[in-house]
Design a protein around this motif. Structure first.
Motif, PDB file in Angstrom:
ATOM      1  N   SER A 187       1.507   5.546  -0.289  1.00 39.21           N
ATOM      2  CA  SER A 187       0.959   6.861   0.009  1.00 39.21           C
ATOM      3  C   SER A 187       2.051   7.909  -0.180  1.00 39.21           C
ATOM      4  N   ARG A 215      -1.824  -3.949 -10.135  1.00 39.69           N
ATOM      5  CA  ARG A 215      -2.030  -2.749  -9.348  1.00 39.69           C
ATOM      6  C   ARG A 215      -3.508  -2.375  -9.328  1.00 39.69           C
ATOM      7  N   ASP A 216      -3.876  -1.673  -8.274  1.00 40.03           N
ATOM      8  CA  ASP A 216      -5.211  -1.096  -8.160  1.00 40.03           C
ATOM      9  C   ASP A 216      -5.003   0.379  -7.849  1.00 40.03           C
ATOM     10  N   ASN A 217      -5.175   1.215  -8.847  1.00 40.77           N
ATOM     11  CA  ASN A 217      -4.905   2.638  -8.645  1.00 40.77           C
ATOM     12  C   ASN A 217      -5.868   3.283  -7.655  1.00 40.77           C
ATOM     13  N   ALA A 218      -7.082   2.806  -7.618  1.00 37.76           N
ATOM     14  CA  ALA A 218      -8.059   3.369  -6.685  1.00 37.76           C
ATOM     15  C   ALA A 218      -7.668   3.077  -5.234  1.00 37.76           C
ATOM     16  N   LYS A 219      -7.140   1.898  -4.997  1.00 34.52           N
ATOM     17  CA  LYS A 219      -6.736   1.508  -3.639  1.00 34.52           C
ATOM     18  C   LYS A 219      -5.274   1.844  -3.360  1.00 34.52           C
ATOM     19  N   ARG A 220      -4.538   2.252  -4.393  1.00 39.21           N
ATOM     20  CA  ARG A 220      -3.116   2.576  -4.266  1.00 39.21           C
ATOM     21  C   ARG A 220      -2.328   1.349  -3.781  1.00 39.21           C
ATOM     22  N   THR A 221      -2.642   0.222  -4.358  1.00 44.33           N
ATOM     23  CA  THR A 221      -1.945  -1.008  -3.991  1.00 44.33           C
ATOM     24  C   THR A 221      -1.329  -1.664  -5.213  1.00 44.33           C
ATOM     25  N   SER A 256      -0.785   6.509  -9.546  1.00 45.93           N
ATOM     26  CA  SER A 256      -1.233   5.990 -10.838  1.00 45.93           C
ATOM     27  C   SER A 256      -0.261   6.242 -11.983  1.00 45.93           C
ATOM     28  N   THR A 288       0.850  -1.186   0.000  1.00 49.13           N
ATOM     29  CA  THR A 288       0.000   0.000   0.000  1.00 49.13           C
ATOM     30  C   THR A 288       0.885   1.234   0.000  1.00 49.13           C
TER      31      THR A 288
END
Length: 111
Positions: free
Chosen positions: A25, A71-77, A30, A23
């Motif tokens: 931050s 990757r999941d850009n919405a979850k930032r993972t 993205s 994760t």
């Protein structure tokens, strides 16, 4: 402040699977390359998998066909699905992005 936090490591038997997750931050997730690296005992740090925005991925030859980065850009993972694990996959796995590293998560493959 850039932070990368890994999770999902552990002990698994040969042939088993694990899923690592990172994760992120502190930066625009993205538009940045995200990668997983590993360092086995007594060996150099090596790139395992890289995810480039737009869908391109690169893998170390040793993990092609067994590992998948996503990757999941919405979850930032950014995740690393690891299948058919072998003892030689034993290492500390690090998440990398935006010039920063996570603290690492240990994966041990042993019977």
């Amino acid at each position: 402040q850039v932070q990368l936090v890994e999770s999902g490591g552990g002990l698994v038997q040969p042939g088993g699977s694990l899923r690592l997750s990172c994760t992120a931050s502190g930066f625009i997730f993205s538009i940045n390359d995200m990668g997983w690296y590993r360092q086995a005992p007594g060996k150099q740090l090596e790139l395992v998998a890289l995810d480039v925005p737009g869908g391109r991925t690169n893998y170390a030859d040793s993990v092609k066909g067994r590992f998948t980065i996503s990757r999941d850009n919405a979850k930032r993972t950014v995740d690393l699905q690891m299948n058919s694990l072998q003892p030689e996959d034993t290492a500390v796995y690090y998440c990398y992005g935006y010039g920063s590293w996570g603290k690492g998560t240990l994966v041990t493959v042993s019977s």
